[in-house]
Scaffold this motif. Structure first.
Motif, PDB file in Angstrom:
ATOM      1  N   PHE A  61       0.862  -1.182   0.000  1.00 45.72           N
ATOM      2  CA  PHE A  61       0.000   0.000   0.000  1.00 45.72           C
ATOM      3  C   PHE A  61       0.896   1.229   0.000  1.00 45.72           C
ATOM      4  O   PHE A  61       1.834   1.314   0.794  1.00 45.72           O
ATOM      5  N   SER A  62       0.627   2.167  -0.893  1.00 44.38           N
ATOM      6  CA  SER A  62       1.425   3.394  -0.969  1.00 44.38           C
ATOM      7  C   SER A  62       0.659   4.570  -0.396  1.00 44.38           C
ATOM      8  O   SER A  62      -0.564   4.663  -0.552  1.00 44.38           O
ATOM      9  N   CYS A  63       1.388   5.464   0.247  1.00 46.17           N
ATOM     10  CA  CYS A  63       0.789   6.712   0.712  1.00 46.17           C
ATOM     11  C   CYS A  63       1.848   7.808   0.740  1.00 46.17           C
ATOM     12  O   CYS A  63       3.035   7.532   0.884  1.00 46.17           O
ATOM     13  N   ARG A  64       1.386   9.015   0.582  1.00 45.13           N
ATOM     14  CA  ARG A  64       2.248  10.194   0.590  1.00 45.13           C
ATOM     15  C   ARG A  64       2.225  10.816   1.988  1.00 45.13           C
ATOM     16  O   ARG A  64       1.204  10.787   2.663  1.00 45.13           O
ATOM     17  N   PHE A  93      -0.704   4.960   9.334  1.00 44.93           N
ATOM     18  CA  PHE A  93      -0.302   4.435   8.035  1.00 44.93           C
ATOM     19  C   PHE A  93      -0.500   2.914   7.970  1.00 44.93           C
ATOM     20  O   PHE A  93      -1.024   2.385   6.983  1.00 44.93           O
ATOM     21  N   ILE A  94      -0.068   2.212   9.020  1.00 43.37           N
ATOM     22  CA  ILE A  94      -0.206   0.755   8.977  1.00 43.37           C
ATOM     23  C   ILE A  94      -1.664   0.326   9.122  1.00 43.37           C
ATOM     24  O   ILE A  94      -2.058  -0.703   8.578  1.00 43.37           O
ATOM     25  N   ASP A 124       7.401  12.627   1.274  1.00 41.50           N
ATOM     26  CA  ASP A 124       7.915  11.298   0.925  1.00 41.50           C
ATOM     27  C   ASP A 124       6.770  10.414   0.433  1.00 41.50           C
ATOM     28  O   ASP A 124       5.642  10.510   0.926  1.00 41.50           O
ATOM     29  N   LEU A 125       7.084   9.552  -0.515  1.00 42.15           N
ATOM     30  CA  LEU A 125       6.148   8.516  -0.936  1.00 42.15           C
ATOM     31  C   LEU A 125       6.557   7.244  -0.199  1.00 42.15           C
ATOM     32  O   LEU A 125       7.685   6.768  -0.345  1.00 42.15           O
ATOM     33  N   LEU A 126       5.642   6.724   0.607  1.00 40.33           N
ATOM     34  CA  LEU A 126       5.924   5.560   1.435  1.00 40.33           C
ATOM     35  C   LEU A 126       5.229   4.328   0.883  1.00 40.33           C
ATOM     36  O   LEU A 126       4.159   4.429   0.274  1.00 40.33           O
ATOM     37  N   GLU A 127       5.834   3.184   1.118  1.00 36.56           N
ATOM     38  CA  GLU A 127       5.197   1.911   0.789  1.00 36.56           C
ATOM     39  C   GLU A 127       5.112   1.094   2.067  1.00 36.56           C
ATOM     40  O   GLU A 127       6.116   0.870   2.740  1.00 36.56           O
ATOM     41  N   ILE A 128       3.890   0.666   2.380  1.00 35.02           N
ATOM     42  CA  ILE A 128       3.661  -0.146   3.563  1.00 35.02           C
ATOM     43  C   ILE A 128       3.409  -1.574   3.093  1.00 35.02           C
ATOM     44  O   ILE A 128       2.515  -1.817   2.272  1.00 35.02           O
ATOM     45  N   THR A 129       4.200  -2.490   3.611  1.00 27.76           N
ATOM     46  CA  THR A 129       4.052  -3.898   3.279  1.00 27.76           C
ATOM     47  C   THR A 129       3.446  -4.611   4.486  1.00 27.76           C
ATOM     48  O   THR A 129       3.958  -4.481   5.602  1.00 27.76           O
ATOM     49  N   THR A 130       2.369  -5.325   4.254  1.00 30.78           N
ATOM     50  CA  THR A 130       1.701  -6.107   5.290  1.00 30.78           C
ATOM     51  C   THR A 130       1.877  -7.578   4.944  1.00 30.78           C
ATOM     52  O   THR A 130       1.511  -8.004   3.852  1.00 30.78           O
ATOM     53  N   THR A 131       2.438  -8.339   5.870  1.00 31.64           N
ATOM     54  CA  THR A 131       2.683  -9.762   5.649  1.00 31.64           C
ATOM     55  C   THR A 131       2.019 -10.558   6.763  1.00 31.64           C
ATOM     56  O   THR A 131       2.233 -10.276   7.947  1.00 31.64           O
ATOM     57  N   LEU A 132       1.224 -11.528   6.372  1.00 28.45           N
ATOM     58  CA  LEU A 132       0.596 -12.431   7.337  1.00 28.45           C
ATOM     59  C   LEU A 132       1.657 -13.400   7.848  1.00 28.45           C
ATOM     60  O   LEU A 132       2.261 -14.137   7.075  1.00 28.45           O
ATOM     61  N   ASP A 133       1.875 -13.385   9.155  1.00 31.94           N
ATOM     62  CA  ASP A 133       2.844 -14.292   9.772  1.00 31.94           C
ATOM     63  C   ASP A 133       2.180 -15.565  10.277  1.00 31.94           C
ATOM     64  O   ASP A 133       2.729 -16.652  10.137  1.00 31.94           O
ATOM     65  N   ASP A 134       0.993 -15.409  10.882  1.00 33.65           N
ATOM     66  CA  ASP A 134       0.296 -16.560  11.450  1.00 33.65           C
ATOM     67  C   ASP A 134      -1.162 -16.188  11.667  1.00 33.65           C
ATOM     68  O   ASP A 134      -1.490 -15.011  11.851  1.00 33.65           O
ATOM     69  N   ILE A 135      -2.004 -17.193  11.634  1.00 34.55           N
ATOM     70  CA  ILE A 135      -3.418 -16.994  11.924  1.00 34.55           C
ATOM     71  C   ILE A 135      -3.887 -18.189  12.733  1.00 34.55           C
ATOM     72  O   ILE A 135      -3.574 -19.334  12.403  1.00 34.55           O
ATOM     73  N   THR A 136      -4.583 -17.912  13.828  1.00 37.71           N
ATOM     74  CA  THR A 136      -5.121 -18.966  14.677  1.00 37.71           C
ATOM     75  C   THR A 136      -6.643 -18.854  14.656  1.00 37.71           C
ATOM     76  O   THR A 136      -7.203 -18.105  13.863  1.00 37.71           O
ATOM     77  N   ALA A 137      -7.293 -19.539  15.547  1.00 35.33           N
ATOM     78  CA  ALA A 137      -8.757 -19.518  15.574  1.00 35.33           C
ATOM     79  C   ALA A 137      -9.326 -18.124  15.803  1.00 35.33           C
ATOM     80  O   ALA A 137     -10.370 -17.776  15.252  1.00 35.33           O
ATOM     81  N   ALA A 138      -8.627 -17.293  16.598  1.00 37.35           N
ATOM     82  CA  ALA A 138      -9.160 -15.967  16.925  1.00 37.35           C
ATOM     83  C   ALA A 138      -8.134 -14.847  16.788  1.00 37.35           C
ATOM     84  O   ALA A 138      -8.448 -13.708  17.063  1.00 37.35           O
ATOM     85  N   THR A 168       3.313  -8.761  10.134  1.00 33.92           N
ATOM     86  CA  THR A 168       4.460  -7.865  10.119  1.00 33.92           C
ATOM     87  C   THR A 168       4.094  -6.736   9.168  1.00 33.92           C
ATOM     88  O   THR A 168       3.573  -6.989   8.077  1.00 33.92           O
ATOM     89  N   GLN A 169       4.347  -5.501   9.597  1.00 33.90           N
ATOM     90  CA  GLN A 169       4.085  -4.358   8.734  1.00 33.90           C
ATOM     91  C   GLN A 169       5.318  -3.464   8.728  1.00 33.90           C
ATOM     92  O   GLN A 169       5.781  -3.024   9.784  1.00 33.90           O
ATOM     93  N   ASP A 170       5.854  -3.227   7.531  1.00 31.29           N
ATOM     94  CA  ASP A 170       7.032  -2.394   7.353  1.00 31.29           C
ATOM     95  C   ASP A 170       6.675  -1.179   6.515  1.00 31.29           C
ATOM     96  O   ASP A 170       5.884  -1.281   5.567  1.00 31.29           O
ATOM     97  N   VAL A 171       7.280  -0.052   6.863  1.00 33.44           N
ATOM     98  CA  VAL A 171       7.118   1.180   6.093  1.00 33.44           C
ATOM     99  C   VAL A 171       8.481   1.505   5.498  1.00 33.44           C
ATOM    100  O   VAL A 171       9.478   1.586   6.222  1.00 33.44           O
ATOM    101  N   ARG A 172       8.490   1.698   4.176  1.00 34.52           N
ATOM    102  CA  ARG A 172       9.737   2.002   3.470  1.00 34.52           C
ATOM    103  C   ARG A 172       9.569   3.242   2.600  1.00 34.52           C
ATOM    104  O   ARG A 172       8.486   3.526   2.111  1.00 34.52           O
TER     105      ARG A 172
END
Length: 130
Positions: A5-8, A28-29, A72-86, A91-95
């Motif tokens: 996801f990009s944002c300014r 942002f995240i 600045d133009l930022l890129e936010i990366t969201t990565t699913l690390d794990d998912i349980t029943a609830a 992980t979310q990084d801003v670059r």
């Protein structure tokens, strides 16, 4: 599975020095998570209205690595690390280009109308795991 996801950075996001105010990284995240959920096909409004469940942030670990600045133009990366029943762990990084500015690990929980933990519906778990 990762989502981008990009944002300014706007003037309103910064402090007097023109550097992004630390709490705005959480905004942002949050926007990036909302867009990820929307893009995989989950309507959070309908989920609340029809099934009475919502996702809430339970925990955030944040590491402020380098400052973002006005325009600045930022890129936010969201990565699913794990998912349980609830729970959902992300992980979310801003670059800015190749420079890591902010790193976070986020735990979301699924809550029912009574505010107590609820199971994440199987169809939503499938959408999130791709």
């Amino acid at each position: 599975m990762s989502h981008r996801f990009s944002c300014r950075v706007y003037y309103e996001d910064t402090d007097l020095a023109g550097i992004v105010y630390y709490a705005n990284y959480l905004k942002f995240i949050e926007r990036a998570r909302s867009e990820w959920v929307r893009e995989i096909g989950v309507d959070q409004g309908a989920l609340k209205g029809e099934q009475g469940i919502v996702f809430a942030v339970r925990r955030v670990e944040a590491d402020y690595v380098a400052p973002a600045r006005f325009d600045d133009l930022l890129e936010i990366t969201t990565t699913l690390d794990d998912i349980t029943a609830a729970r959902i762990m992300l992980t979310q990084d801003v670059r800015r280009e190749d420079t890591l500015l902010f790193h976070s690990t986020v735990t979301l929980v699924c809550l029912g109308e009574d505010g107590r933990p609820a199971r994440i519906p199987a169809d939503i778990r499938r959408l999130m795991t791709g």
